[in-house]
Design a protein around this motif. Structure first.
Motif, PDB file in Angstrom:
ATOM      1  N   ASP A   1      39.569  31.753  61.101  1.00 60.39           N
ATOM      2  CA  ASP A   1      40.411  30.673  60.631  1.00 60.39           C
ATOM      3  C   ASP A   1      41.756  30.781  61.326  1.00 60.39           C
ATOM      4  O   ASP A   1      42.123  31.835  61.848  1.00 60.39           O
ATOM      5  N   VAL A   2      42.498  29.686  61.350  1.00 59.56           N
ATOM      6  CA  VAL A   2      43.825  29.678  61.933  1.00 59.56           C
ATOM      7  C   VAL A   2      44.786  29.042  60.940  1.00 59.56           C
ATOM      8  O   VAL A   2      44.379  28.216  60.125  1.00 59.56           O
ATOM      9  N   PRO A   3      46.065  29.430  61.001  1.00 56.86           N
ATOM     10  CA  PRO A   3      46.654  30.395  61.930  1.00 56.86           C
ATOM     11  C   PRO A   3      46.327  31.838  61.551  1.00 56.86           C
ATOM     12  O   PRO A   3      46.056  32.132  60.394  1.00 56.86           O
ATOM     13  N   VAL A   4      46.386  32.696  62.561  1.00 53.00           N
ATOM     14  CA  VAL A   4      46.165  34.129  62.367  1.00 53.00           C
ATOM     15  C   VAL A   4      47.305  34.885  63.042  1.00 53.00           C
ATOM     16  O   VAL A   4      47.619  34.625  64.200  1.00 53.00           O
ATOM     17  N   LEU A   5      47.897  35.813  62.297  1.00 47.27           N
ATOM     18  CA  LEU A   5      48.958  36.656  62.840  1.00 47.27           C
ATOM     19  C   LEU A   5      48.400  38.052  63.102  1.00 47.27           C
ATOM     20  O   LEU A   5      47.755  38.640  62.239  1.00 47.27           O
ATOM     21  N   ILE A   6      48.653  38.562  64.311  1.00 43.97           N
ATOM     22  CA  ILE A   6      48.201  39.900  64.693  1.00 43.97           C
ATOM     23  C   ILE A   6      49.427  40.736  65.054  1.00 43.97           C
ATOM     24  O   ILE A   6      50.233  40.329  65.897  1.00 43.97           O
ATOM     25  N   SER A   7      49.565  41.884  64.413  1.00 48.25           N
ATOM     26  CA  SER A   7      50.644  42.820  64.702  1.00 48.25           C
ATOM     27  C   SER A   7      50.063  44.226  64.706  1.00 48.25           C
ATOM     28  O   SER A   7      49.697  44.758  63.650  1.00 48.25           O
TER      29      SER A   7
END
Length: 312
Positions: free
Chosen positions: A52-58
């Motif tokens: 799914d979006v949005p997706v945050l990657i850190s």
């Protein structure tokens, strides 16, 4: 030093950094709070880590859903609400709930269910950005998901027919827009001169309605009768999004829209051709495979046409 953060989201058009309301919400909040997000425009939500979006990657952290992403940014000291009082914080939650209950169903209907809008704008736009063969399937799935979401929340008694549901969701949406306009008044933002979480959510929901050129525009027409909400969207686009994600400046939007129109025509022609091929295949007589004297066929029988399996 803070860990790098990357946001995966749908791209933009019509002068917007993204056409996706949830993606717009997160992007606006990041601008308001100064969060250094690297935006990664994707062409298929199935490629996102959580589908799914949005997706945050850190680093090793993967977060989806706007509310969870915003909470993560606040924990990283990127807080657009630090000056709000407890009452203003409660008002923020109440208005966000109002947006999701009253405005979101009409937004989904405008993009994904209203037949003329879907066929002439939404489907070609998304199909032109999704690789083949998923471009034949994914827009239809997104349309069905949107309709199911609307009916799940608004299709119960006393509203049974789709026509009754449609009439009610647009009445609710217009009422919501009126309440937002009254709440904003002559202020630049909803809590004064500084944008907050509520401004990010309102912008994310309103900007696509305001900017996208649809043939059926009853919700857009009502929004344009509320000049303070239109000015609100224009101010955020001017001050915080000088360039769209795709790199187009507002001055170059006419060229971008012309290119989109050409893509729309091409996708429509391809879709019509595939539908005709699909119909011909369905109508053609099915003959059993001929037996060959020199080869032995593996058991299992014939398979249906790939076009039949991919048709939405």
């Amino acid at each position: 030093m803070a860990a790098p953060m990357e946001l995966s989201c749908w791209g933009g058009g019509w002068g917007l950094p993204s056409l996706h309301p949830e993606s717009l919400t997160v992007m606006a909040y990041a601008k308001f709070s100064g969060a250094p997000l690297t935006v990664n425009v994707i062409n298929n939500s199935w490629r996102a880590p959580k589908g799914d979006v949005p997706v945050l990657i850190s680093e090793d952290i993967v977060i989806s859903q706007p509310a969870k992403i915003l909470n993560f940014l606040r924990k990283q000291k990127y807080n657009a609400d630090y000056e709000l009082s407890a009452k203003q914080g409660a008002d923020t939650l109440a208005y966000i709930a109002l947006l999701e209950e009253k405005l979101l169903p009409a937004l989904l209907h405008t993009f994904w269910v209203e037949a003329e809008n879907y066929c002439s704008v939404t489907k070609p736009w998304f199909a032109s950005r999704i690789p083949f063969p998923l471009s034949l399937y994914l827009p239809g799935k997104m349309s069905r998901d949107a309709l199911n979401r609307i009916l799940l929340t608004r299709g119960g008694p006393p509203l049974y027919s789709l026509t009754e549901v449609e009439a009610q969701i647009y009445r609710d949406a217009k009422e919501c827009l009126n309440l937002l306009s009254k709440r904003l008044g002559t202020s630049q933002f909803f809590f004064g001169d500084t944008p907050t979480t509520l401004d990010a959510f309102v912008f994310g929901f309103l900007a696509p309605i305001y900017k996208v050129c649809f043939p059926q525009v009853q919700l857009q027409e009502h929004l344009k009768q509320l000049p303070n909400l239109c000015r609100f969207c224009d101010d955020i686009l001017t001050c915080y999004f000088r360039l769209t994600v795709s790199g187009h400046s507002p001055a170059g939007q006419d060229t971008a829209d012309a290119n989109l129109q050409k893509l729309t025509q091409l996708v429509n022609k391809e879709s019509n051709l595939i539908e005709k091929m699909d119909d011909n295949l369905r109508k053609s007589p099915q003959h059993p495979p001929r037996k060959l004297t020199t080869l032995k066929l593996a058991a299992g029988g014939g398979q249906s046409s790939p076009l039949n399996r991919l048709s939405p």
